[in-house]
Design a protein around this motif. Structure first.
Motif, PDB file in Angstrom:
ATOM      1  N   PRO A 253      14.919   2.595   7.080  1.00 39.17           N
ATOM      2  CA  PRO A 253      14.958   1.426   6.200  1.00 39.17           C
ATOM      3  C   PRO A 253      15.222   0.091   6.906  1.00 39.17           C
ATOM      4  CG  PRO A 253      16.793   2.928   5.763  1.00 39.17           C
ATOM      5  CD  PRO A 253      15.850   3.640   6.660  1.00 39.17           C
ATOM      6  N   ASP A 254      16.041   0.115   7.962  1.00 35.79           N
ATOM      7  CA  ASP A 254      16.343  -1.159   8.619  1.00 35.79           C
ATOM      8  C   ASP A 254      15.076  -1.825   9.157  1.00 35.79           C
ATOM      9  OD1 ASP A 254      19.023  -0.971   8.061  1.00 35.79           O
ATOM     10  OD2 ASP A 254      19.517   0.007   9.973  1.00 35.79           O
ATOM     11  N   ALA A 255      14.018  -1.035   9.383  1.00 34.31           N
ATOM     12  CA  ALA A 255      12.778  -1.587   9.910  1.00 34.31           C
ATOM     13  C   ALA A 255      11.862  -2.167   8.832  1.00 34.31           C
ATOM     14  CB  ALA A 255      12.033  -0.514  10.705  1.00 34.31           C
ATOM     15  N   PHE A 256      12.145  -1.877   7.554  1.00 33.91           N
ATOM     16  CA  PHE A 256      11.230  -2.429   6.537  1.00 33.91           C
ATOM     17  C   PHE A 256      11.923  -3.018   5.307  1.00 33.91           C
ATOM     18  CE2 PHE A 256      11.540   2.104   5.476  1.00 33.91           C
ATOM     19  CZ  PHE A 256      11.748   2.074   4.109  1.00 33.91           C
ATOM     20  N   ILE A 257      13.182  -2.662   5.073  1.00 35.97           N
ATOM     21  CA  ILE A 257      13.867  -3.222   3.893  1.00 35.97           C
ATOM     22  C   ILE A 257      13.971  -4.755   3.973  1.00 35.97           C
ATOM     23  CG2 ILE A 257      16.094  -3.341   2.663  1.00 35.97           C
ATOM     24  CD1 ILE A 257      14.572  -0.934   1.779  1.00 35.97           C
ATOM     25  N   PRO A 258      14.297  -5.324   5.152  1.00 34.92           N
ATOM     26  CA  PRO A 258      14.353  -6.788   5.202  1.00 34.92           C
ATOM     27  C   PRO A 258      13.024  -7.447   4.803  1.00 34.92           C
ATOM     28  CG  PRO A 258      15.469  -5.868   7.108  1.00 34.92           C
ATOM     29  CD  PRO A 258      14.794  -4.717   6.407  1.00 34.92           C
ATOM     30  N   ALA A 259      11.899  -6.908   5.272  1.00 36.55           N
ATOM     31  CA  ALA A 259      10.591  -7.455   4.891  1.00 36.55           C
ATOM     32  C   ALA A 259      10.335  -7.253   3.399  1.00 36.55           C
ATOM     33  CB  ALA A 259       9.484  -6.796   5.716  1.00 36.55           C
ATOM     34  N   ALA A 260      10.768  -6.112   2.885  1.00 37.66           N
ATOM     35  CA  ALA A 260      10.598  -5.853   1.454  1.00 37.66           C
ATOM     36  C   ALA A 260      11.410  -6.848   0.633  1.00 37.66           C
ATOM     37  CB  ALA A 260      11.016  -4.421   1.127  1.00 37.66           C
ATOM     38  N   GLU A 261      12.573  -7.206   1.157  1.00 37.15           N
ATOM     39  CA  GLU A 261      13.413  -8.172   0.447  1.00 37.15           C
ATOM     40  C   GLU A 261      12.784  -9.561   0.467  1.00 37.15           C
ATOM     41  OE1 GLU A 261      17.132  -7.583   2.455  1.00 37.15           O
ATOM     42  OE2 GLU A 261      17.826  -6.152   0.947  1.00 37.15           O
ATOM     43  N   GLU A 262      12.321  -9.973   1.650  1.00 33.53           N
ATOM     44  CA  GLU A 262      11.737 -11.306   1.767  1.00 33.53           C
ATOM     45  C   GLU A 262      10.497 -11.470   0.913  1.00 33.53           C
ATOM     46  OE1 GLU A 262      11.098 -12.826   5.770  1.00 33.53           O
ATOM     47  OE2 GLU A 262      12.900 -11.697   6.331  1.00 33.53           O
ATOM     48  N   SER A 263       9.734 -10.396   0.775  1.00 37.28           N
ATOM     49  CA  SER A 263       8.465 -10.511   0.070  1.00 37.28           C
ATOM     50  C   SER A 263       8.602 -10.254  -1.428  1.00 37.28           C
ATOM     51  CB  SER A 263       7.474  -9.502   0.650  1.00 37.28           C
ATOM     52  OG  SER A 263       7.990  -8.202   0.460  1.00 37.28           O
ATOM     53  N   GLY A 264       9.780  -9.819  -1.855  1.00 34.91           N
ATOM     54  CA  GLY A 264       9.945  -9.517  -3.273  1.00 34.91           C
ATOM     55  C   GLY A 264       9.532  -8.094  -3.635  1.00 34.91           C
TER      56      GLY A 264
ATOM     57  N   ALA B  82       0.839  -1.212   0.000  1.00 34.11           N
ATOM     58  CA  ALA B  82       0.000   0.000   0.000  1.00 34.11           C
ATOM     59  C   ALA B  82       0.869   1.255   0.000  1.00 34.11           C
ATOM     60  CB  ALA B  82      -0.924  -0.010   1.216  1.00 34.11           C
ATOM     61  N   ALA B  83       1.971   1.192   0.746  1.00 31.62           N
ATOM     62  CA  ALA B  83       2.859   2.358   0.838  1.00 31.62           C
ATOM     63  C   ALA B  83       3.428   2.723  -0.530  1.00 31.62           C
ATOM     64  CB  ALA B  83       3.999   2.071   1.816  1.00 31.62           C
ATOM     65  N   LEU B  84       3.740   1.680  -1.299  1.00 34.55           N
ATOM     66  CA  LEU B  84       4.284   1.917  -2.634  1.00 34.55           C
ATOM     67  C   LEU B  84       3.227   2.572  -3.531  1.00 34.55           C
ATOM     68  CD1 LEU B  84       6.846   1.493  -4.316  1.00 34.55           C
ATOM     69  CD2 LEU B  84       6.031  -0.808  -4.866  1.00 34.55           C
ATOM     70  N   GLN B  85       1.999   2.025  -3.428  1.00 29.90           N
ATOM     71  CA  GLN B  85       0.902   2.577  -4.231  1.00 29.90           C
ATOM     72  C   GLN B  85       0.560   4.006  -3.828  1.00 29.90           C
ATOM     73  OE1 GLN B  85      -2.177  -0.358  -3.830  1.00 29.90           O
ATOM     74  NE2 GLN B  85      -1.270  -1.529  -5.514  1.00 29.90           N
ATOM     75  N   ASN B  86       0.559   4.241  -2.516  1.00 29.80           N
ATOM     76  CA  ASN B  86       0.156   5.550  -1.995  1.00 29.80           C
ATOM     77  C   ASN B  86       1.304   6.550  -1.911  1.00 29.80           C
ATOM     78  OD1 ASN B  86      -2.302   4.280  -1.671  1.00 29.80           O
ATOM     79  ND2 ASN B  86      -1.960   3.850   0.515  1.00 29.80           N
ATOM     80  N   ARG B  87       2.429   6.178  -2.457  1.00 27.93           N
ATOM     81  CA  ARG B  87       3.603   7.073  -2.482  1.00 27.93           C
ATOM     82  C   ARG B  87       4.003   7.550  -1.097  1.00 27.93           C
ATOM     83  NH1 ARG B  87       5.005   9.016  -7.107  1.00 27.93           N
ATOM     84  NH2 ARG B  87       3.923   8.314  -8.979  1.00 27.93           N
ATOM     85  N   GLU B  88       4.133   6.594  -0.190  1.00 28.56           N
ATOM     86  CA  GLU B  88       4.523   6.965   1.174  1.00 28.56           C
ATOM     87  C   GLU B  88       6.033   6.929   1.398  1.00 28.56           C
ATOM     88  OE1 GLU B  88       0.365   5.397   3.257  1.00 28.56           O
ATOM     89  OE2 GLU B  88       2.260   4.555   3.917  1.00 28.56           O
TER      90      GLU B  88
ATOM     91  N   ILE C 250      10.859  -5.509  -2.785  1.00 33.13           N
ATOM     92  CA  ILE C 250      12.045  -4.669  -2.941  1.00 33.13           C
ATOM     93  C   ILE C 250      12.266  -4.295  -4.406  1.00 33.13           C
ATOM     94  CG2 ILE C 250      13.711  -6.573  -3.201  1.00 33.13           C
ATOM     95  CD1 ILE C 250      14.281  -3.280  -1.284  1.00 33.13           C
ATOM     96  N   ARG C 251      11.780  -5.141  -5.319  1.00 33.24           N
ATOM     97  CA  ARG C 251      11.960  -4.804  -6.733  1.00 33.24           C
ATOM     98  C   ARG C 251      11.193  -3.539  -7.091  1.00 33.24           C
ATOM     99  NH1 ARG C 251      13.159  -8.863 -10.325  1.00 33.24           N
ATOM    100  NH2 ARG C 251      14.325 -10.525  -9.348  1.00 33.24           N
ATOM    101  N   GLY C 252       9.930  -3.505  -6.695  1.00 30.75           N
ATOM    102  CA  GLY C 252       9.116  -2.322  -6.970  1.00 30.75           C
ATOM    103  C   GLY C 252       9.649  -1.106  -6.232  1.00 30.75           C
ATOM    104  N   ILE C 253      10.009  -1.320  -4.981  1.00 29.63           N
ATOM    105  CA  ILE C 253      10.525  -0.212  -4.175  1.00 29.63           C
ATOM    106  C   ILE C 253      11.860   0.267  -4.747  1.00 29.63           C
ATOM    107  CG2 ILE C 253      11.386   0.432  -1.873  1.00 29.63           C
ATOM    108  CD1 ILE C 253       9.313  -1.545  -0.686  1.00 29.63           C
ATOM    109  N   GLY C 254      12.703  -0.707  -5.109  1.00 28.36           N
ATOM    110  CA  GLY C 254      14.016  -0.362  -5.659  1.00 28.36           C
ATOM    111  C   GLY C 254      13.911   0.395  -6.976  1.00 28.36           C
ATOM    112  N   ASP C 255      12.967  -0.009  -7.815  1.00 26.71           N
ATOM    113  CA  ASP C 255      12.761   0.720  -9.066  1.00 26.71           C
ATOM    114  C   ASP C 255      12.312   2.149  -8.776  1.00 26.71           C
ATOM    115  OD1 ASP C 255      13.470  -1.453 -10.525  1.00 26.71           O
ATOM    116  OD2 ASP C 255      11.462  -1.927 -11.288  1.00 26.71           O
ATOM    117  N   TRP C 256      11.403   2.278  -7.788  1.00 26.52           N
ATOM    118  CA  TRP C 256      10.941   3.618  -7.413  1.00 26.52           C
ATOM    119  C   TRP C 256      12.121   4.474  -6.957  1.00 26.52           C
ATOM    120  CZ3 TRP C 256      11.334   6.354  -2.882  1.00 26.52           C
ATOM    121  CH2 TRP C 256      10.697   7.600  -2.885  1.00 26.52           C
TER     122      TRP C 256
END
Ligand code: C2E
Ligand code: MG
Ligand code: MG
Ligand code: MG
Length: 286
Positions: free
Chosen positions: A74-85, A33-39, A87-93
């Motif tokens: 980032p340390d609080a959410f990047i690991p979860a973003a990595e595990e869930s995949g 949702a954060a990615l969609q809502n530009r958070e 991170i690709r969308g976030i990384g592109d952003w």
């Protein structure tokens, strides 16, 4: 999900596990949702040339601005973003946002310095990230030399052959590559020889006690010498004191990044920082 086994026992299902996976699912959908809502937003930390005191780069560091205004590191959410995949969308952003910001600063006549962007292992598992970098540069009109990619040793070691190919493509685009947190990962020095790496970033854990711990001092001196003999630039992370800066200057470290100069700043505070920059710092000539 719990799996029922013959005999009626549950294998990995426990109340703790239930909470854990529920939390993880919650985190994943919140990130989506954060990615969609530009958070997400990028903050930028100045990198200072130690000899001249000039700004020579900015590292883009992601933050998550929750709807309630809370800012998450980032340390609080990047690991979860990595595990869930995700991170690709976030990384592109991140790559697109950093290049757009570089274009905005360029059009304002400000900051002709490279922006460094962090890339994680999952983003390096195929060549997509190269396409993202290429099209972000094309769309923004930003010169390749104005972008740098930071990756850790563990990322590089993840799948060395693939990463070597990826880094060569990034290098061919004209985008520099830095090894982040150098010395903390499980690395092979042959990486430095085989990969097109232009910069080493000494991890802040070595810099912290540089003036009091003989081992840390030796590691930092050795890393600087190694990097220089390989023709690489050296950045010290986590520079917080004048004493650390003096040590680094004495041993010819090239660039300092840390709270001594500035914390990571929101984009619109970078201009103010430049105008009121700390004594001894000068802005690069336009
Ligand atoms: P990093 O790339 O090694 O970034 C440096 C970290 O050191 C940043 O933490 C920065 O705020 C912090 N720092 C800066 N100056 C000082 C100092 O003087 N003392 C100390 N103790 N720390 C200092 P931050 O922003 O919380 O980021 C943590 C890590 O999250 C980064 O480490 C990087 O690995 C990762 N990260 C950040 N942004 C991104 C991103 O866009 N994508 C990916 N994949 N990872 C990111
Ligand atoms: Mg970094
Ligand atoms: Mg680092
Ligand atoms: Mg780090």
């Amino acid at each position: 999900r719990a799996k029922r086994q013959g005999g009626g026992s549950y294998t990995f299902y426990s109340p703790e596990m239930n909470t854990w996976s529920r939390d993880r699912l919650k985190m994943e959908s919140a990130l989506r949702a954060a990615l969609q809502n530009r958070e997400f937003e990028l903050h930028y930390q100045p990198q200072i040339d130690i000899r001249s005191g000039r700004l020579v780069g900015l590292e883009a560091l992601i933050r998550w601005r929750r709807a309630d205004g809370e800012l998450i590191r980032p340390d609080a959410f990047i690991p979860a973003a990595e595990e869930s995949g995700l991170i690709r969308g976030i990384g592109d952003w991140v790559i697109r946002e950093a290049t757009s910001q570089a274009a905005r600063w360029k059009s304002e006549g400000l900051l002709p310095v490279p922006l460094a962007v962090n890339v994680s292992a999952q983003q390096c598992s195929d060549m997509n990230v190269v396409d993202t970098i290429r099209s972000a540069l094309e769309d923004s009109g930003v010169a390749p030399a104005m972008l740098k990619i930071e990756l850790t040793e563990s990322t590089a070691m993840h799948d060395a052959e693939r990463v070597a190919e990826l880094l060569s493509s990034i290098d061919r685009l004209g985008v520099g590559v830095a090894v982040d947190d150098f010395g903390t990962g499980y690395s092979s020095l042959s990486l430095l020889k085989r990969f097109p790496i232009s910069e080493l970033k000494i991890d802040k854990s070595f810099v912290h006690d540089i003036t009091s711990d003989a081992d840390d001092a030796a590691i930092v001196r050795g890393t600087i010498a190694l990097a220089h003999s390989l023709g690489m630039t050296v950045v010290a992370e986590g520079v917080e004191t004048q004493a650390q800066l003096r040590f680094l200057a004495r041993h010819r470290c090239n660039i300092a990044q840390g709270l001594l100069s500035s914390p990571p700043l929101p984009a619109d505070e970078v201009r103010n920082w430049l105008e009121a920059s700390a004594p001894g710092l000068r802005r690069t000539a336009p």
